[in-house]
Design a protein around this motif. Sequence first.
Motif, short mmCIF file in Angstrom:
data_model
loop_
_atom_site.label_atom_id
_atom_site.label_comp_id
_atom_site.label_asym_id
_atom_site.label_seq_id
_atom_site.Cartn_x
_atom_site.Cartn_y
_atom_site.Cartn_z
N PHE A 5 0.81 -1.21 0.00
CA PHE A 5 0.00 0.00 0.00
C PHE A 5 0.85 1.27 0.00
CE2 PHE A 5 -2.95 -3.16 1.88
CZ PHE A 5 -3.85 -3.18 0.83
N ASP A 6 2.14 1.15 0.21
CA ASP A 6 3.05 2.29 0.14
C ASP A 6 3.46 2.50 -1.31
OD1 ASP A 6 4.99 4.25 1.42
OD2 ASP A 6 6.34 2.92 0.31
N GLN A 7 3.20 3.69 -1.84
CA GLN A 7 3.44 3.96 -3.26
C GLN A 7 4.91 3.77 -3.64
OE1 GLN A 7 5.09 6.62 -5.09
NE2 GLN A 7 4.41 5.61 -6.97
N ALA A 8 5.84 4.23 -2.83
CA ALA A 8 7.27 4.10 -3.15
C ALA A 8 7.69 2.63 -3.15
CB ALA A 8 8.11 4.91 -2.17
N THR A 9 7.18 1.87 -2.22
CA THR A 9 7.48 0.43 -2.15
C THR A 9 6.93 -0.27 -3.40
OG1 THR A 9 7.46 0.48 0.25
CG2 THR A 9 7.13 -1.68 -0.80
N ARG A 10 5.70 0.06 -3.76
CA ARG A 10 5.08 -0.53 -4.95
C ARG A 10 5.89 -0.18 -6.20
NH1 ARG A 10 0.50 1.06 -3.59
NH2 ARG A 10 0.36 2.91 -4.91
N ALA A 11 6.31 1.07 -6.32
CA ALA A 11 7.09 1.50 -7.48
C ALA A 11 8.42 0.75 -7.56
CB ALA A 11 7.33 3.01 -7.43
N ALA A 12 9.06 0.54 -6.42
CA ALA A 12 10.34 -0.19 -6.39
C ALA A 12 10.14 -1.64 -6.84
CB ALA A 12 10.96 -0.13 -5.00
N LEU A 107 -0.82 -4.99 -9.34
CA LEU A 107 -0.15 -4.36 -8.20
C LEU A 107 -0.58 -2.90 -8.06
CD1 LEU A 107 3.46 -5.82 -8.43
CD2 LEU A 107 1.67 -6.42 -6.79
N GLU A 108 -0.77 -2.21 -9.16
CA GLU A 108 -1.20 -0.81 -9.13
C GLU A 108 -2.59 -0.66 -8.51
OE1 GLU A 108 0.56 1.71 -9.43
OE2 GLU A 108 2.10 1.40 -10.95
N GLU A 109 -3.41 -1.70 -8.61
CA GLU A 109 -4.76 -1.63 -8.05
C GLU A 109 -4.77 -1.51 -6.52
OE1 GLU A 109 -7.75 -4.28 -9.55
OE2 GLU A 109 -6.75 -4.37 -11.50
N TYR A 110 -3.68 -1.92 -5.87
CA TYR A 110 -3.64 -1.79 -4.41
C TYR A 110 -3.70 -0.34 -3.96
CZ TYR A 110 -2.80 -6.78 -4.12
OH TYR A 110 -2.93 -8.14 -4.22
N ALA A 111 -3.35 0.60 -4.83
CA ALA A 111 -3.43 2.01 -4.48
C ALA A 111 -4.87 2.44 -4.21
CB ALA A 111 -2.84 2.86 -5.62
N HIS A 112 -5.84 1.68 -4.72
CA HIS A 112 -7.24 2.05 -4.60
C HIS A 112 -8.07 1.03 -3.83
CE1 HIS A 112 -6.07 5.01 -7.52
NE2 HIS A 112 -5.64 4.04 -8.31
N GLU A 129 -4.20 -4.53 6.45
CA GLU A 129 -2.78 -4.48 6.83
C GLU A 129 -2.07 -5.79 6.52
OE1 GLU A 129 0.02 -3.39 10.68
OE2 GLU A 129 -2.03 -4.05 11.03
N GLN A 130 -2.69 -6.91 6.84
CA GLN A 130 -2.09 -8.22 6.56
C GLN A 130 -1.95 -8.45 5.06
OE1 GLN A 130 -5.04 -10.40 8.78
NE2 GLN A 130 -3.66 -10.75 10.51
N ILE A 131 -2.95 -8.01 4.28
CA ILE A 131 -2.87 -8.13 2.83
C ILE A 131 -1.66 -7.35 2.32
CG2 ILE A 131 -3.98 -7.44 0.65
CD1 ILE A 131 -6.69 -8.01 2.11
N GLY A 132 -1.49 -6.14 2.79
CA GLY A 132 -0.37 -5.30 2.34
C GLY A 132 0.98 -5.93 2.60
N ILE A 133 1.15 -6.50 3.78
CA ILE A 133 2.41 -7.14 4.15
C ILE A 133 2.63 -8.41 3.34
CG2 ILE A 133 3.67 -8.30 6.02
CD1 ILE A 133 2.17 -6.29 7.94
N LEU A 134 1.60 -9.25 3.26
CA LEU A 134 1.73 -10.52 2.53
C LEU A 134 2.01 -10.30 1.05
CD1 LEU A 134 -1.10 -12.65 4.17
CD2 LEU A 134 1.37 -13.07 4.34
#
Length: 148
Positions: A5-12, A107-112, A129-134
């Motif tokens: 859910f963190d944009q910078a993490t997703r971009a990396a 993966l981009e869909e997690y932003a929404h 939160e668990q979804i984001g970490i997993l």
Amino acid sequence: MSTIFDQATRAALIDRINTLNENSTAQWGKMNVYQMLKHCSTYENMMLGRTKYKRALIGLLFGRMALKDFTENDNLIKMNVPTLTQLKIKEDKGNLLIEKNKWIALLEEYAHLTDPDVVHPFFGRLTKEQIGILVYKHTDHHLRQFNS
């Protein structure tokens, strides 16, 4: 803790996905790069709540305990962790660019993602939160598998 859910993490992570190509080989496991890409897209559809699978008996017994090991620390997913049967990909050839683009779009869909309704076949019902970490750990695991 890292989360999708963190944009910078997703971009990396997406930058790492874009390094994959037909010459990418697994450091462990039985999947080739095409199967891994397709597996990860299938996983994202499950974690976005689009695809539902029946709970596994072993998951009913041990899933909640195992979930803590995966979500309450920064430990990486270990090599050769078994894959859920529903997420195994049998076909071994296809268009890598199409599969990479599918995975990236998912993966981009997690932003929404606002109100997820996800019941993992092994871990059970998951919080956002668990979804984001997993999702972060699963993505990182497979990118490390292919040295990306």
